[in-house]
Design an enzyme around this catalytic site. Structure first.
Site, PDB file in Angstrom:
ATOM      1  N   THR A 199       0.819  -1.216   0.000  1.00  0.00           N
ATOM      2  CA  THR A 199       0.000   0.000   0.000  1.00  0.00           C
ATOM      3  C   THR A 199       0.853   1.266   0.000  1.00  0.00           C
ATOM      4  O   THR A 199       2.021   1.230   0.404  1.00  0.00           O
ATOM      5  CB  THR A 199      -0.884   0.019   1.270  1.00  0.00           C
ATOM      6  OG1 THR A 199      -1.848   1.054   1.164  1.00  0.00           O
ATOM      7  CG2 THR A 199      -0.081   0.232   2.524  1.00  0.00           C
ATOM      8  N   ARG A 209       4.219   8.509   8.944  1.00  0.00           N
ATOM      9  CA  ARG A 209       3.180   7.582   9.411  1.00  0.00           C
ATOM     10  C   ARG A 209       3.337   6.208   8.729  1.00  0.00           C
ATOM     11  O   ARG A 209       3.539   6.107   7.522  1.00  0.00           O
ATOM     12  CB  ARG A 209       1.800   8.159   9.109  1.00  0.00           C
ATOM     13  CG  ARG A 209       0.629   7.294   9.594  1.00  0.00           C
ATOM     14  CD  ARG A 209       0.088   6.432   8.481  1.00  0.00           C
ATOM     15  NE  ARG A 209      -1.164   5.743   8.878  1.00  0.00           N
ATOM     16  CZ  ARG A 209      -1.729   4.799   8.167  1.00  0.00           C
ATOM     17  NH1 ARG A 209      -1.204   4.414   7.013  1.00  0.00           N
ATOM     18  NH2 ARG A 209      -2.827   4.211   8.567  1.00  0.00           N
ATOM     19  N   THR A 232      -7.634  -4.315   5.120  1.00  0.00           N
ATOM     20  CA  THR A 232      -7.551  -3.036   4.419  1.00  0.00           C
ATOM     21  C   THR A 232      -8.371  -2.034   5.217  1.00  0.00           C
ATOM     22  O   THR A 232      -9.207  -2.422   6.022  1.00  0.00           O
ATOM     23  CB  THR A 232      -8.079  -3.157   2.970  1.00  0.00           C
ATOM     24  OG1 THR A 232      -7.957  -1.885   2.332  1.00  0.00           O
ATOM     25  CG2 THR A 232      -9.536  -3.591   2.934  1.00  0.00           C
TER      26      THR A 232
HETATM   27  N1  ASP Z   1      -4.490  -0.117   5.606  1.00  0.00           N
HETATM   28  C1  ASP Z   1      -3.819   0.957   4.926  1.00  0.00           C
HETATM   29  C2  ASP Z   1      -3.123   1.842   5.901  1.00  0.00           C
HETATM   30  O1  ASP Z   1      -3.672   2.124   6.942  1.00  0.00           O
HETATM   31  C3  ASP Z   1      -4.735   1.786   4.138  1.00  0.00           C
HETATM   32  C4  ASP Z   1      -5.519   1.074   3.094  1.00  0.00           C
HETATM   33  O2  ASP Z   1      -6.123   0.046   3.281  1.00  0.00           O
HETATM   34  O3  ASP Z   1      -5.514   1.584   1.987  1.00  0.00           O
HETATM   35  O4  ASP Z   1      -2.056   2.297   5.579  1.00  0.00           O
END
Ligand code: ASP
Length: 319
Positions: A199, A209, A232
């Site tokens: 991601t 972060r 996700t």
């Molecule tokens: N889980 C990911 C994050 O918090 C975000 C996403 O699912 O797009 O970085």
């Protein structure tokens, strides 16, 4: 508690099937390779994974190759190349991978490398570590032959400029459609399971972060005796509940993949309250080939490759 009662209670606990070292009654699926991935970008990723699995390839090779398709897609603004940047305008990537032996590798806050999942795999295979972050991860990637490239596409740069105009510094994260990690779980012809997760994280996050995706047990988790799970959504909520580990562990305790995903989502809702605007979605794959999924809000989808069919499904919302 008296010592005698304590010993009795301990013996009972030890004998409890809830603490057994694996749900031995679940048979391992070795008939049909299966891939389940998050969101609609899971469809082209699954295609590539399935080809590898049908040719007799490993679940590990399959998930890595599958999510690389999403990482390379410049139109996809939540993974790899073309990912939305943080609030400084920098694309930072998180990824993790886990094999059927329980080995794991991950990278966090990696910049300028299009395929963080492959760097994560090399962390797993070529080092004694599990996770590399930031500059160190970049240096390792370059040593391994990866080339630096600009990952901020015109489209994502324009989106960031717009966000800066319309938001103030007190804003937290964007709406649901600002995040869409790909997490992919696969089972090969030998019945072995692997998982990958990659991601660019939440759009316009604070610089530095790191989300759930590179955290083993949060973004994804594999226990080859039981199955795998992946997440996700808003990573902070997943991390606070050890989400993917929780789903797998609940399956170990005897919950079905659906029940386990539902319970993991319920725990978040219990903590956050029913008014939460944040989205989290889980997918799970048990070793017998049964799948599970759940999400807080509507909109979450998963792509399932099974019995030679690759299809996208909507996940009903909990709220
Ligand atoms: N889980 C990911 C994050 O918090 C975000 C996403 O699912 O797009 O970085």
């Amino acid at each position: 508690m008296k010592r005698r009662n304590f010993l009795k209670a301990s013996a009972l606990t030890l004998a409890s099937p809830l603490l057994a070292s694996g749900d031995q009654k679940v048979k391992r699926n070795t008939q049909n390779p299966i891939v389940i991935s998050t969101w609609n970008h899971g469809i082209p990723a699954n295609e590539v994974s399935a080809e590898i699995l049908h040719a007799g390839g490993s679940a590990l090779d399959a998930v890595e190759a599958g999510v690389r398709v999403t990482e390379a897609d410049a139109q996809n603004q939540s993974v790899g190349l073309g990912g939305r940047p943080d609030r400084k305008g920098i694309v930072t990537l998180d990824a993790s991978i886990m094999d059927s032996q329980g080995n794991a590798g991950s990278v966090a806050f990696l910049q300028n490398i299009k395929h963080p999942i492959s760097v994560a795999r090399l962390v797993m295979e070529k080092t004694d570590h599990v996770m590399l972050a930031g500059q160190g991860a970049l240096e390792f990637a370059k040593e391994q032959g990866f080339e630096e490239e600009n990952l901020l596409t015109e489209q994502s740069a324009v989106g960031w400029e717009e966000w800066k105009r319309n938001n103030n510094i007190k804003d937290t994260w964007g709406p649901n459609d600002d995040h869409d990690t790909i997490t992919s779980l696969a089972q090969d012809k030998n019945g072995n399971i692997a998982a990958a997760c990659t991601t660019s994280g939440l759009a316009y996050k604070l610089h530095g972060r790191v989300g759930d995706s590179p955290i083993i047990g949060a973004g994804m988790f594999v226990d080859n005796e039981i199955g795998a799970a992946g997440a996700t959504g808003v990573g902070e909520l997943v991390m606070r509940t050890c989400g993917s580990f929780l789903v797998v562990e609940l399956m170990r305790q005897g919950l079905s993949p659906m029940e386990a995903c539902n319970e993991a989502v319920e725990r978040i809702i219990k903590k956050e309250g029913k008014n939460t605007k944040s989205q989290v979605g889980y997918i799970a794959l048990r070793k017998d080939g049964e799948i599970g999924y759940a999400s807080i809000h509507k909109g979450f989808q998963y792509a399932l490759y099974k019995n030679k069919k690759n299809k996208l499904y909507d996940v009903p919302s909990k709220l």
